[in-house]
Design an enzyme around this catalytic site. Structure first.
Site, short mmCIF file in Angstrom:
data_model
loop_
_atom_site.label_atom_id
_atom_site.label_comp_id
_atom_site.label_asym_id
_atom_site.label_seq_id
_atom_site.Cartn_x
_atom_site.Cartn_y
_atom_site.Cartn_z
CD GLN A 165 -2.91 -1.15 2.31
OE1 GLN A 165 -2.46 -1.32 3.44
NE2 GLN A 165 -4.20 -1.01 2.08
CG HIS A 189 -2.63 12.31 -2.68
ND1 HIS A 189 -2.87 13.60 -3.14
CD2 HIS A 189 -3.78 11.91 -2.09
CE1 HIS A 189 -4.11 13.94 -2.84
NE2 HIS A 189 -4.67 12.95 -2.20
CB THR A 199 -10.92 4.58 -7.63
OG1 THR A 199 -10.53 3.69 -6.58
CG2 THR A 199 -9.68 5.03 -8.39
CD GLN A 201 -9.80 8.34 -4.01
OE1 GLN A 201 -9.61 7.32 -4.68
NE2 GLN A 201 -9.21 8.53 -2.85
#
Length: 213
Positions: free
Chosen positions: A87, A95, A153, A156
């Site tokens: 991850q 980010h 997602t 986003q």
């Protein structure tokens, strides 16, 4: 953590995620209400640097938005402590680290005006995102309720497209708002659109194709 066993942080991560849901909801409410009550324009909104109630309310909400990005650095700490190396992608590190810097610059030098749109939209997305993380942290039996990860997602991605569009409109307007800020936001939005599009492709398109094969 290289020679250590992963920590079981379930009792910390669950309240952490749901606390960020509440904080994100608070920031979204404050940013929206301050902008609405001030009669903000989506096309052109200069920053108000006065000490009146509504500009100060917007500034406080902006400060909390910046500070939330400091809190969210714990995401990375938890990944490391749980040894979830998969991850810790370039997207995640890029980010989270850049958002702290960008938000600090925004709060210090702008503190309102049309910058509210990015913070407000991102706060809304983070309500949904940390709700997902909180539910996922409860346990594997929650997976059947988390079928909407792909749509998260997509949300986003749409967020960054909306921010890019909003900033571009302002950039080409005759508006008393720092153009250097607009350029920075546009460049940053483009980078995130590219990275999140790649993540979407790798996670939902390419992997789905490999499963079929």
């Amino acid at each position: 953590m290289e020679k250590r066993r992963p920590f079981n942080l379930k009792t910390i991560i669950i309240p952490y995620n749901f606390t960020l849901v509440v904080l994100s909801a608070y920031m979204f409410h404050e940013l929206f209400m301050a902008a609405w009550m001030s009669g903000y324009s989506l096309k052109c909104q200069p920053a108000d640097y006065s000490y009146n109630y509504l500009p100060m309310r917007m500034a406080r909400a902006g400060w909390w938005f910046f500070f939330s990005k400091v809190i969210e650095l714990m995401d990375t700490v938890f990944f490391i402590m749980r040894k979830k190396s998969n991850q810790l992608t370039f997207l995640h590190v890029y980010h989270h680290s850049t958002m702290v810097i960008n938000c600090w610059l925004g709060v210090k030098y702008v503190g309102g005006g049309q910058a509210f749109f990015q913070a407000m939209l991102n706060s809304f997305i983070h309500i949904v995102m940390y709700l997902y993380y909180g539910m996922a942290a409860i346990g594997p039996h929650m997976q059947k309720y988390l079928w909407w990860k792909r749509y998260l997602t997509s949300m986003q991605l749409m967020q960054f497209v909306a921010i890019l569009t909003h900033t571009t409109v302002n950039f080409f307007s005759d508006c008393e708002f720092p153009q250097v800020y607009n350029v920075a936001v546009m460049a940053y939005s483009v980078s995130l659109i590219i990275l999140f599009s790649n993540f979407y492709y790798q996670e939902y398109v390419k992997r789905a194709s490999q499963k079929k094969q």
